[in-house]
Scaffold this active site. Structure first.
Site, PDB file in Angstrom:
ATOM      1  CB  CYS A 244      -0.980  -0.029   1.167  1.00  0.00           C
ATOM      2  SG  CYS A 244      -2.382   1.107   0.935  1.00  0.00           S
ATOM      3  CG  HIS A 332      -3.500  -3.318   3.589  1.00  0.00           C
ATOM      4  ND1 HIS A 332      -2.257  -2.959   4.043  1.00  0.00           N
ATOM      5  CD2 HIS A 332      -4.103  -2.162   3.185  1.00  0.00           C
ATOM      6  CE1 HIS A 332      -2.103  -1.653   3.937  1.00  0.00           C
ATOM      7  NE2 HIS A 332      -3.205  -1.145   3.422  1.00  0.00           N
TER       8      HIS A 332
END
Length: 407
Positions: A244, A332
């Site tokens: 991310c 994630h």
């Protein structure tokens, strides 16, 4: 819910209290309509008397919804009796009326030594201690926030000859740190947090995790001298993984008029990608595969949208970017998919020349065992009958006021 609402400081937040409390109460009502029991965990102390007027995370919510309150004290930090008594005594009468009892957490020692103090606390406050929960070493529950990250757990014994060393860059505003919990659950994997180039030097894998402030933490990374260390790793074909915000840093450029307001910022230049930040967050539960292994545990939550300009995808059918030993993903939780995690770590071991073998136990099973251990702890050491009574009947009536109360 789940979308940005406003940018506020600790001071300007106060003017939004009424609107935010209304959202919290609506959410609480929704949860109560769908579940038998809803536990509202406070944030910080219920006795921050300088902030009580605008509090919605502790006694503000409890009073608005008339919730019974248990005050939990961490005896491992010391001064637990003073903390419990002082917390109650600095609440005003209406808040005190909701505090039904106490719980002591993380006790190490003989309960008999604690009993006189518990009796005195009950005499002083008119409220019982409903449980003394013992310390369990190595429980490794998910940390509530990055400030609660303890020293890395000792790795499980390796199944092969070698241990894999994973260094995670500890950004000041690190987020989604649980991405690495599954990695540390593998036998023979040592996960540690790093803030200096020296702590990256002997790592078999360096991870740049998520962050709540990508541009600011990228600047921190440069000030710490980590940029050159990462560039040297990439040049030597030593594995680097960005997740991310960490993925965004690895790219050529970041255009951020939303989170930091910095505009165009140069990235680390290790992946051929560019990131543009948008006001609305991307939210999702994507699925894909890694080397034919299904990814079933991933989720996405980010402002930055990554534009890939080359390289190969990390996950099929086309997510992420990989060039040589450097890989980045916006997903994630992907490493919680057991076969994906083991396949990737096996590649890391091969690149590092390590004789490392993956485990066979699923991460979900490990997490459930931890939660079962916590559940057993509560069942054995908490007066659950009294807690159920609180849930059914609300706060105990006619509880005594303990002076001096809030000023």
């Amino acid at each position: 819910l789940g979308k940005p609402w406003a940018d506020v400081s600790a001071t300007s937040y106060r003017q939004h209290k009424e609107a935010l409390l209304d959202v919290a109460l609506q959410s609480l009502a929704d949860l109560r309509s769908r579940y038998d029991v809803v536990v509202c965990e406070g944030a910080g102390s219920p006795t921050e008397i300088n902030l009580r007027a605008t509090d919605i995370a502790n006694m503000g919510l409890a009073r608005a919804a008339q919730l019974p309150v248990l005050v939990v004290g961490d005896i491992d930090r010391g001064g637990v009796f003073a903390s419990l008594f002082g917390t109650l005594a600095l609440l005003d009468a209406q808040d005190q009326a909701l505090v039904t009892g106490f719980v002591i957490n993380k006790f190490r020692g003989d309960d008999a030594l604690l009993t006189p103090g518990l009796k005195m606390l009950a005499q002083l406050t008119g409220r019982p201690t409903l449980g003394v929960l013992p310390w369990i070493p190595g429980l490794q529950l998910d940390a509530e926030d990055s400030l609660d990250l303890a020293a890395p757990a000792e790795p499980l014994p390796p199944l092969g000859r070698d241990v894999l060393r994973v260094s995670v860059v500890r950004f000041p505003r690190m987020s989604n740190w649980t991405d690495l919990d599954a990695v540390s659950s593998e036998p023979g994997v040592l996960v540690r947090f790093a803030t200096t180039p020296e702590e990256l030097a002997d790592a078999d894998l360096v991870v740049l995790p998520g962050t709540r402030a990508t541009v600011d933490d990228l600047q921190w990374l440069r000030r710490r001298g980590l940029e050159s260390a990462l560039q040297e790793r990439a040049a030597a074909q030593r594995p680097v993984l960005g997740i991310c915000g960490g993925y965004q840093m690895l790219g050529r450029a970041i255009d951020d008029a939303v989170e930091s307001g910095a505009g165009q910022v140069d990235g680390l230049g290790l992946l051929p990608v560019r990131t543009v930040f948008f006001p609305d967050k991307t939210l999702g539960r994507p699925q894909g595969s890694y080397g034919g292994h299904p990814v079933t545990t991933a989720y996405a939550i980010h402002h930055g949208v990554v534009q890939v300009e080359g390289g190969a995808p990390v996950f099929a059918p086309g997510e992420g970017c990989r060039v040589g030993s450097v890989a980045g993903t916006a997903w994630h939780g992907a490493l919680e998919s057991d076969d994906v995690r083991r396949a990737y770590l096996s590649e890391v071991a091969q690149a590092a020349g390590r004789s490392w073998l993956p485990g066979t136990t699923s991460f979900e099973a490990i997490r459930q065992r931890r939660l079962d251990a916590l559940g057993d702890l509560v069942a054995d050491h908490l007066d659950t009958a009294a807690v159920l009574g609180m849930l059914e009947h609300g706060p105990t009536s006619d509880l005594p006021f303990v002076p001096p109360g809030a000023p």
